[in-house]
Design an enzyme around this catalytic site. Structure first.
Site, mmCIF file in Angstrom:
data_model
loop_
_atom_site.group_PDB
_atom_site.id
_atom_site.type_symbol
_atom_site.label_atom_id
_atom_site.label_comp_id
_atom_site.label_asym_id
_atom_site.label_seq_id
_atom_site.Cartn_x
_atom_site.Cartn_y
_atom_site.Cartn_z
ATOM 1 N N ILE A 4 0.828 -1.209 0.000
ATOM 2 C CA ILE A 4 0.000 0.000 0.000
ATOM 3 C C ILE A 4 0.868 1.267 0.000
ATOM 4 O O ILE A 4 0.402 2.338 -0.398
ATOM 5 C CB ILE A 4 -0.952 -0.020 1.228
ATOM 6 C CG1 ILE A 4 -2.201 0.788 0.967
ATOM 7 C CG2 ILE A 4 -0.246 0.395 2.493
ATOM 8 C CD1 ILE A 4 -3.295 0.577 2.005
ATOM 9 N N HIS B 284 6.018 -12.054 5.853
ATOM 10 C CA HIS B 284 5.903 -11.604 4.461
ATOM 11 C C HIS B 284 7.278 -11.316 3.882
ATOM 12 O O HIS B 284 8.179 -10.850 4.587
ATOM 13 C CB HIS B 284 5.003 -10.369 4.334
ATOM 14 C CG HIS B 284 5.337 -9.270 5.308
ATOM 15 N ND1 HIS B 284 4.936 -9.305 6.629
ATOM 16 C CD2 HIS B 284 6.034 -8.126 5.154
ATOM 17 C CE1 HIS B 284 5.373 -8.227 7.237
ATOM 18 N NE2 HIS B 284 6.054 -7.490 6.371
HETATM 19 P P1 5GP Z 1 6.843 -4.718 7.617
HETATM 20 O O1 5GP Z 1 7.155 -3.344 8.115
HETATM 21 O O2 5GP Z 1 6.028 -5.499 8.629
HETATM 22 O O3 5GP Z 1 7.996 -5.495 7.081
HETATM 23 O O4 5GP Z 1 5.929 -4.498 6.322
HETATM 24 C C1 5GP Z 1 4.571 -4.294 6.363
HETATM 25 C C2 5GP Z 1 4.204 -3.733 5.011
HETATM 26 O O5 5GP Z 1 2.804 -3.838 4.863
HETATM 27 C C3 5GP Z 1 4.560 -2.254 4.846
HETATM 28 O O6 5GP Z 1 5.429 -2.093 3.731
HETATM 29 C C4 5GP Z 1 3.210 -1.574 4.642
HETATM 30 O O7 5GP Z 1 3.257 -0.520 3.700
HETATM 31 C C5 5GP Z 1 2.332 -2.717 4.170
HETATM 32 N N1 5GP Z 1 0.928 -2.575 4.523
HETATM 33 C C6 5GP Z 1 0.428 -2.192 5.723
HETATM 34 N N2 5GP Z 1 -0.912 -2.192 5.683
HETATM 35 C C7 5GP Z 1 -1.264 -2.591 4.433
HETATM 36 C C8 5GP Z 1 -2.524 -2.795 3.784
HETATM 37 O O8 5GP Z 1 -3.599 -2.608 4.357
HETATM 38 N N3 5GP Z 1 -2.489 -3.197 2.487
HETATM 39 C C9 5GP Z 1 -1.307 -3.418 1.821
HETATM 40 N N4 5GP Z 1 -1.403 -3.796 0.547
HETATM 41 N N5 5GP Z 1 -0.108 -3.233 2.403
HETATM 42 C C10 5GP Z 1 -0.086 -2.837 3.693
#
Ligand code: 5GP
Ligand code: ZN
Length: 116
Positions: free
Chosen positions: A33, A102
């Site tokens: 997103i 992820h």
């Molecule tokens: P982390 O910081 O946990 O490695 O990555 C989480 C990722 O999820 C971030 O890059 C963030 O932009 C993405 N993200 C968070 N909420 C959403 C959402 O509702 N939809 C999508 N498509 N991505 C999301």
């Protein structure tokens, strides 16, 4: 097991919309997103695994699948030969904000190392 309070489980279930680029029995891939590169795709297991730190030896096939599918997506998007980056942020110091494992696939620009 799907968790009702997990954002990515809700994306897997279709309760929260996403721009899917790939799906199969094991994983789904969708656009981040808040993209940090021209292509920024998240590849996640359908199964809820909290983080890489919570993955046990039974998760080996799933983890391999995520990496190989992300590499396939990079080839399909056309930037594999130029190069790309995969990232698995893990727990607090790793910068993990969504606690459903992820793989970030980032491509379409030059990256520097080490990352911040
Ligand atoms: P982390 O910081 O946990 O490695 O990555 C989480 C990722 O999820 C971030 O890059 C963030 O932009 C993405 N993200 C968070 N909420 C959403 C959402 O509702 N939809 C999508 N498509 N991505 C999301
Ligand atoms: Zn989950």
């Amino acid at each position: 097991m799907s968790q009702s309070d997990c954002l990515f489980c809700r994306i897997v279930n279709g309760e929260i919309p996403s721009k899917k680029v790939y799906e199969d029995d094991v994983c789904i891939a969708f656009n981040d997103i808040s993209p940090q590169a021209p292509t920024h795709v998240l590849v996640i297991p359908r199964e809820h695994i909290r983080s890489l730190d919570d993955a046990d030896s039974n998760a080996g096939d799933t983890l391999g699948h995520l990496l190989l599918k992300a590499a396939e997506i990079a080839r399909e998007k056309g930037f594999a030969k130029d190069g790309y980056r995969m990232v698995i942020n893990t727990n607090s110091d790793g910068g993990q904000t969504v606690f459903h494992l992820h793989v970030h696939l980032l491509g379409g620009r030059q990256f520097i190392f080490p990352p911040g």
